[in-house]
Every structure is written in C-alpha cells, then in structure tokens.
Design an enzyme around this catalytic site. Structure first.
Site, PDB file in Angstrom:
ATOM      1  N   GLU A   1      -4.672  -8.991 -18.024  1.00 34.49           N
ATOM      2  CA  GLU A   1      -3.442  -9.192 -17.058  1.00 34.49           C
ATOM      3  C   GLU A   1      -3.049 -10.666 -17.164  1.00 34.49           C
ATOM      4  OE1 GLU A   1      -3.901  -6.180 -13.467  1.00 34.49           O
ATOM      5  OE2 GLU A   1      -5.970  -6.667 -14.274  1.00 34.49           O
TER       6      GLU A   1
ATOM      7  N   ARG B   1     -10.981   2.383 -13.070  1.00 31.09           N
ATOM      8  CA  ARG B   1     -10.522   0.730 -12.746  1.00 31.09           C
ATOM      9  C   ARG B   1     -11.422   0.456 -11.521  1.00 31.09           C
ATOM     10  NH1 ARG B   1      -4.999  -1.727 -11.635  1.00 31.09           N
ATOM     11  NH2 ARG B   1      -5.353  -0.722  -9.794  1.00 31.09           N
TER      12      ARG B   1
ATOM     13  N   CYS C   1      -0.859  -0.320 -19.928  1.00 32.17           N
ATOM     14  CA  CYS C   1      -0.666   0.553 -18.723  1.00 32.17           C
ATOM     15  C   CYS C   1       0.235  -0.285 -17.595  1.00 32.17           C
ATOM     16  CB  CYS C   1      -2.114   0.491 -18.013  1.00 32.17           C
ATOM     17  SG  CYS C   1      -2.020   1.232 -16.388  1.00 32.17           S
TER      18      CYS C   1
ATOM     19  N   ARG D   1      -7.040   4.446 -10.187  1.00 25.75           N
ATOM     20  CA  ARG D   1      -7.118   3.209  -9.211  1.00 25.75           C
ATOM     21  C   ARG D   1      -8.229   3.610  -8.188  1.00 25.75           C
ATOM     22  NH1 ARG D   1      -1.553   4.690  -9.520  1.00 25.75           N
ATOM     23  NH2 ARG D   1      -0.303   3.297 -10.575  1.00 25.75           N
TER      24      ARG D   1
ATOM     25  N   ARG E   1       6.849 -10.958  -9.067  1.00 23.65           N
ATOM     26  CA  ARG E   1       7.276  -9.676  -9.326  1.00 23.65           C
ATOM     27  C   ARG E   1       7.619  -9.260  -7.873  1.00 23.65           C
ATOM     28  NH1 ARG E   1       3.095  -4.919  -9.725  1.00 23.65           N
ATOM     29  NH2 ARG E   1       1.030  -6.068  -9.359  1.00 23.65           N
TER      30      ARG E   1
ATOM     31  N   ASN F   1       2.135  -5.048 -15.547  1.00 26.06           N
ATOM     32  CA  ASN F   1       2.970  -5.501 -14.375  1.00 26.06           C
ATOM     33  C   ASN F   1       2.445  -7.049 -14.226  1.00 26.06           C
ATOM     34  OD1 ASN F   1       4.144  -3.078 -14.122  1.00 26.06           O
ATOM     35  ND2 ASN F   1       2.646  -2.459 -12.466  1.00 26.06           N
ATOM     36  N   ASP F   2       1.193  -7.455 -14.061  1.00 27.15           N
ATOM     37  CA  ASP F   2       0.597  -8.542 -13.627  1.00 27.15           C
ATOM     38  C   ASP F   2       0.970  -9.475 -15.041  1.00 27.15           C
ATOM     39  OD1 ASP F   2      -0.190  -9.021 -11.184  1.00 27.15           O
ATOM     40  OD2 ASP F   2      -1.862  -8.035 -11.509  1.00 27.15           O
TER      41      ASP F   2
ATOM     42  N   HIS G   1       0.824  -1.226  -0.189  1.00 31.97           N
ATOM     43  CA  HIS G   1       0.083   0.119   0.153  1.00 31.97           C
ATOM     44  C   HIS G   1       0.927   1.303   0.212  1.00 31.97           C
ATOM     45  CE1 HIS G   1      -2.995  -2.547   2.461  1.00 31.97           C
ATOM     46  NE2 HIS G   1      -2.854  -3.142   1.302  1.00 31.97           N
TER      47      HIS G   1
END
Length: 746
Positions: A606, A507, A677, A471, A640, A629-630, A364
């Site tokens: 993803e 999102r 993204c 987000r 990751r 990223n995913d 977070h």
C-alpha cells in the site's frame, strides 16, 4: 435568575401570536407581522426576505418600503447588506447604511431615505431561511436590547416558517418539505436505489414557540435540565470503567449541562417571551451556526456535544423521543447526520440506501455499507433538515446524487436506469459459473472482498472464486470493548465453513487512520493516514496481534490458513510480523492445538516504498496484494478523503499504470503471487487496464464480479496494452479516453 416582567420583546411576541392565530392567508399574515415589528421597534421600516432558492433572497413582505417591490426585489446571497447577513449568519447593525461595506442600492424599494439598518438571520438549527430587517430615517445604531429582541422574533418567524404559517404564491413562500430537491454529495458506496425516507433521529418540532406563562416555562426548563443532568450523571457512573474517549464525551456533556452561561441565556430568552422549547432551540441554532464557521476540530467537537445535549433536552421538554409512532417503510432509505457502525448493523440489510449529512468515504459506516452492498452517499448537506419520514427518495450512489421528492420526469429516468441495471444483472448471472477468460486467452481470477458473515453467501451467488480480502477489523469496530479470543475463533470458523474450501485471505487488524476503535485511546496525529496504524499498531501492541493470530489458527483447526499483514512499508516490518506468527505457531504446538495444514503469510503493498524493497523481501513473502486505495493516495500525494484533490488523479494515469507494471515485473521475476485489491478492481474499465498490466488476480466487492467478468470476456488484453503503450509514447496523462474509444468500437 432573569426577571420575567413583560418586556418589549414579550409584548411583541404576544402580539405576534395573536396575529398568527387569525385566519389570514400566508401573505396577509406576513404583512401584518412586519407592521407589528416596525411599530414595536419604533422604526419606519420592517422587511422580511426569504430564500426562493439556495442562492437567491426575495423581499416577501415590508412595512415602509415601496409595496410594488414585494416579490420583485431579489438579490444573490452575499449581495448587499441583506445578502451579507444571509451569507455569514451574523447581525449587521449600522447607523449609516449607504456608506456601510457591501451596501447595494435597490432603487425600486425607495430605501434611500433610511439611514440606519439592522438585519438579523432567520435561521433554524443552522439552516438559513431568510433575513429580518428594520430600518429608520434617523442615523442611529440599534441598542443591544433591540438586537436581542429582533433575534428572538426572527427565531419565532423561523419556527412559523417551518410549520407552514407563511405559505403563499411564488417560490419564496412555497411550502417547505414538499418541493422536489436535488442534493449532491460524495460517493461512498455505489448503486442506485429507490425508497422512502427513514430518519435515524426524527426532528423535534416546536409547536409552541411563544410562552403563555414565563414563570411556568422557567419551571419546565429547570425540571428538564435537572432530568438531563441526572441522566448524564448515570451514564458517567456506568462508563467509569469504560474507555476514556467515551468518558471524555460524557464529561463534556456534564460540563455543558451544568453551564451557568447556557442556562442564563435560555432563562433570558424565556424572560423575553419564548417558551422553554424555543429557548433551547434558539441556543441550539446559534451553536450550529457557529459550528459551520469554526475551523478548530476541538471546538467543532465541543459545539457538536452541545448540539447533541440540546437535542436530548428538547426531547425531554416535548416528549418527542426517537419512538414517534412512525413505522419503518418496506423500502427504507436511512437519513442521518452521521451514524456509528453498531447502529448501522442493527438496521442490517433491511436498508435500501443510506444518505449522511456528514460522514466520510473511509468512515466506519462506509465500511459497513460496502460490506452490506448498500448504496451510500455522504456529505449531502441539508438532507436531515429537508427530509421528512416517508418522503419518496432516489439515491444514485454512482453519481453521488440524491433526488428527494422527485418529479415524474426524474422518477421515469431513474427507474429506466434501475431497470437497465437489473437486465445487466440477469446477463451477469448467466456467466456466473464461467471463467473470466479474455479474447486472447488470458485467465483472470476474480475474488471478492468481505468483512461480515453476511457477505459469505455472495461467494456462491456472485461467481467469485474465493475471498481475496476478509477485513477482520469490523468485529473490533462494532463493539465497545475488545472481543474475546473465543468469540473471534467462533467467527473465523464460521467464515471458513461458509467458504466451503475456497481460499480466504484474512487481513490482520487494520486500525488507526480513519478506523479508530471505540475503546482505543485516541492519538492526536496531524495526518492519521500516515501515522500510527495497521501493522505499526500490531507491532507496538503485540499482545493484540498474538491474540488474533491464535484465534485464526484455532479457527483453521487443521485446515489451510492464509494471513495478510496490512500497510507494510519496509521489509523489517514484515519480518517482525512473520516472527510473531512463528512464535504463535510454536505456542499452539506446545499447547496441543491442531496446526494449519498449510500456512501462507503475505503482505499488502500500500506504500510505494515496499515496491522498492530488497529482493530478499520478494523472495520471502509468500504473496502480495496491492491495496489500490491507499497506494493511489500515496502515489499521487492526494488524500482520498479530500474532495478538492482526490478527483484530480485518475487510476488510468500513465504514471500510475507504469508503476503497477513495475510491481508486476518484480513479482514475476521472483515468482511472487500478486493480486490487486480495492475499489478500482471492481470498476470494469480500470479492471481491464490492470489486467493488461499483467495482474491476473483481482479482488472486489461481490456486486462487481459480474460486470468486470463480462467486460474481460469481450476484450483482447494485447489491444489494451498497445493502447496504453501508445498513450505513453504520445505523452498523454491518462489512457482513459483512448480505452473508452476502443470499448465503444467493440
């Protein structure tokens, strides 16, 4: 209750205090202490070994070994019996040292005459400072009382070392917290900054490790523990109606606060001559040492609870609260073991940088740091024990390096780097209002990622054409209870107002995995990244999804609205989620609320599975955004968050770029708008390669828009595409070297 008669260890501690109260210099004081310990322990030898660097121990004082070997005898950590004590933080007690496992003969010391060996770690709060050793000619194993007494003395030596009692010549006796230190961590948010240390939790300093009156120290301990217990009980009363996870933590606190074993050990330490504060810290140091060796996640959490409870108890005993009187510097760099999103948001943009001893790339805190564009380095070991408030610090978030109290050479080089970045930013500002048009005439649309209202001014300043990813989970993560629908409506309205008509892609709630809500029942999953998260949670908890969809539609208030569902792995999930949108639209229509002028519903790609979804999915979905990223971690089967594997795999790997090209081709055939993204979209070299694969929309952090646009305007995508094709033909694993060579020749 432990007896408080003057024990041998108490007599020794009193003699130690007298020795340390004198005017002797650091070396003379250390020599005197070794003589006292040898005499009190009825042993011929007492030696103190201290670290001169992270890997090397040095003999700094001895009674009984050859004096000429002092500051000459050195050993690597793990080398010999002394090195074993230092490496594992455990006592070595043997009646036959020469034949013990790991023994190393040091001829210059003359220790071959001594059979028995007892070595205990000199450590403070889990930080290893050195080793205290006693040896005897007689082949005997030291008693448990002797071991305990030496551990108590070692703890006092650690406190005195921290307070600078043994400062002298040479690296091993150099003063703590004054030398330049280079720390390496993990990059969580890029950027290079200079500033001064601000400790999130100032370290408690124990200035009186030896007790004057053991009876009074016992009273002080009991009073402080009672105050601690009352405080924990009050917190539990307040939290009874709160979330279960917080309740479990406080129940663990109460269990430890009422632990008879914990209390008994501290009482015994006081009976042997320690002050109440020192007794607490001795237990805390041992808990921290165990924490570093325990693999079981549950046990580590419980030891962490005990560590936190010990901190609370120390602050009660010393009166050293979080308010130390120190003032927040003008250029604060926050130092902490870990920090929650709410606490980090309280600091806000005042921070220049953040360095965490723990943390993770997907934590977070990292999400907030990225939203605020604050450089962040995590996994910087020893930073909380090494840094002091006000220390000069330089954080290189691009290399994952922290320079604490840097020397002039480092300062000069680092400031040159910052100056070069500032000049580059000026250059980027000059092209802010220009289109990202490549030399071969291809237009690439650059969008920004956001998650806080504080991000929205960057929409104008960065030159981004819109928000490719907002987000929505951050508003859920930074509070202790579910936000109200009216609060979300107000927030989303402000976001759309601030965007000034530019497209914002919201999102929907992406929780689970590394983003667990404080008020959400934790799920024990062996691999959370592959578990119950994002769209899976939304479909299983439709009430939360509907509430958020209603808030978004009401915030639009007749304006266009764009929604995107995260972590869609198969067509059915998207179809079910879109059905919830249709139900919510119908309900809003019946209630008489204005409906969005235009509603676009898309999905994040993803998981590799979605790239192979039926054609009907590509026909129905209104847009797709590759969540780089995913997708990358699942494509390479490399977590990751795992430093051992994540760096093995390159975004510019030929296989990954080929996969991206396949996705682009499918979307082109069905006319499905596609964007990319993720962190890689904001890295200029990766961005031009993604554009060469056919991606025409990239979404990134605001600070990356300028650098990416600058490079795109200088390259010919046909050249990049040919370089990638040639590398694939040659069977190369990555195109990075070839692309770098092309860019150098521009």
């Amino acid at each position: 209750m432990v007896k408080t008669t003057e024990s041998e260890s108490r007599n020794l501690l009193m003699r130690l205090r007298e020795a340390m109260a004198g005017d002797d210099a650091g070396q003379a004081r250390l020599d005197k202490i070794t003589q006292l310990i040898a005499d009190s322990m009825h042993s011929e030898v007492c030696s103190v070994y201290l670290f001169r660097d992270d890997e090397t121990l040095e003999l700094c004082a001895t009674q009984g070994l050859n004096v000429e070997s002092v500051h000459q005898t050195r050993m690597r950590i793990g080398e010999g019996l002394v090195g074993r004590v230092a490496r594992y933080g455990k006592v070595v007690n043997t009646p036959d040292a020469p034949n013990a496992k790991g023994f190393r003969y040091m001829p210059e010391t003359g220790e071959e005459r001594f059979a028995s060996f007892l070595g205990v770690p000199i450590q403070r709060l889990g930080e290893m400072l050195g080793v205290l050793v006693v040896q005897s000619k007689e082949g005997r194993e030291f008693s448990s009382d002797a071991v305990y007494a030496l551990e108590v003395v070692a703890m006092v030596i650690a406190e005195m070392t921290e307070l600078g009692a043994f400062v002298g010549e040479g690296a091993a006796l150099s003063p703590l917290h004054q030398q330049p230190v280079l720390l390496r961590g993990t990059i969580a948010q890029e950027g290079a900054v200079e500033g001064h240390v601000w400790l999130h939790e100032p370290r408690v300093v124990v200035t009186n490790p030896i007790a004057d009156d053991p009876h009074r120290e016992l009273e002080r301990l009991h009073e402080a523990v009672e105050e601690l217990r009352v405080g924990v009980d009050k917190m539990l009363e307040v939290t009874q109606t709160g979330d279960k996870e917080q309740l479990q933590v406080l129940e663990a606190y109460r269990m430890f606060a009422n632990s008879k074993g914990w209390m008994r050990r501290m009482e015994e330490d006081i009976g042997r001559g320690l002050s109440a504060e020192a007794a607490v810290e001795k237990e805390q140091s041992q808990a921290r040492a165990r924490m570093g060796q325990v693999q079981d996640a549950y046990l580590r959490e419980r030891l962490s609870d005990l560590d936190d409870l010990s901190n609370r108890l120390l602050r009660i005993l010393t009166g050293q609260g979080s308010e130390t009187g120190a003032e927040l510097p003008d250029d604060p760099v926050l130092i902490a073991r870990n920090i929650g999103p709410g606490e980090l948001l309280e600091y806000g943009r005042n921070l220049r940088g953040i360095v965490l001893e723990e943390g993770s790339v997907g934590s977070h805190a990292a999400i907030i740091a990225r939203a605020l564009a604050i450089p962040l380095v995590v996994h910087a070991k020893r930073i909380t024990t090494e840094a002091l408030n006000g220390d000069h610090i330089m954080v290189d978030g691009e290399q994952g390096v922290v320079h604490l109290r840097p020397d002039d050479t480092v300062v000069g080089a680092f400031r040159d780097k910052i100056a070069m970045q500032a000049k580059a930013q000026e250059r980027y500002a000059s092209i802010r209002d220009k289109q990202a048009l490549t030399r071969d005439g291809r237009r690439v649309h650059l969008l920004m990622n956001a998650g806080l209202m504080a991000d929205l001014p960057s929409l104008q300043n960065s030159g981004a054409e819109g928000v490719g990813l907002f987000r929505t989970e951050l508003q859920f993560l930074v509070r202790n209870q579910m936000p109200k629908r009216s609060e979300l409506v107000a927030l989303y309205q402000r976001v759309l107002d601030a965007a000034g008509g530019k497209r914002v892609v919201f999102r929907t709630l992406d929780i689970g995995s590394d983003k667990v809500l404080p008020y959400m029942k934790p799920t024990d999953e062996p691999n959370p990244a592959l578990g119950w998260r994002a769209i899976r949670v939304g479909l299983d908890k439709p009430g939360v999804m509907r509430m958020q969809l209603q808030a978004l539609m009401r915030a639009a208030n007749g304006r266009p609205l764009t929604l995107m569902f995260p972590f869609v792995a198969q067509f059915e999930e998207f179809r079910d989620a879109k059905a919830e949108v249709a139900k919510t639209l119908e309900r809003e229509r019946r209630l008489g609320h204005p409906l969005p002028e235009k509603l676009e519903v898309g999905a994040m790609l993803e998981t590799p599975s979605l790239a192979f979804a039926p054609q009907k999915f590509f026909d129905e979905v209104e847009f797709l955004s590759i969540g780089g990223n995913d997708l990358k971690q699942f494509f390479f089967a490399a977590d990751r968050e795992n430093e051992r594997v994540r760096k093995r795999y390159d975004t510019l790997n030929v296989s990954f770029l080929s996969f991206i090209a396949q996705i682009v081709e499918r979307c082109e055939k069905s006319g499905t708008p596609l964007s990319f993204c993720g962190e890689d979209a904001g890295r200029p070299i990766e961005a031009v390669c993604l554009a060469a694969m056919g991606l025409r929309v990239l979404s990134m952090r605001p600070a990356s828009v300028g650098p990416v646009k600058s490079l795109l305007m200088r390259v010919d995508l046909n050249d990049i595409r040919k370089i990638i094709a040639d590398a694939r033909h040659r069977g190369e694993q990555t195109v990075r070297p070839a692309v770098m060579q092309y860019l150098r020749e521009l």
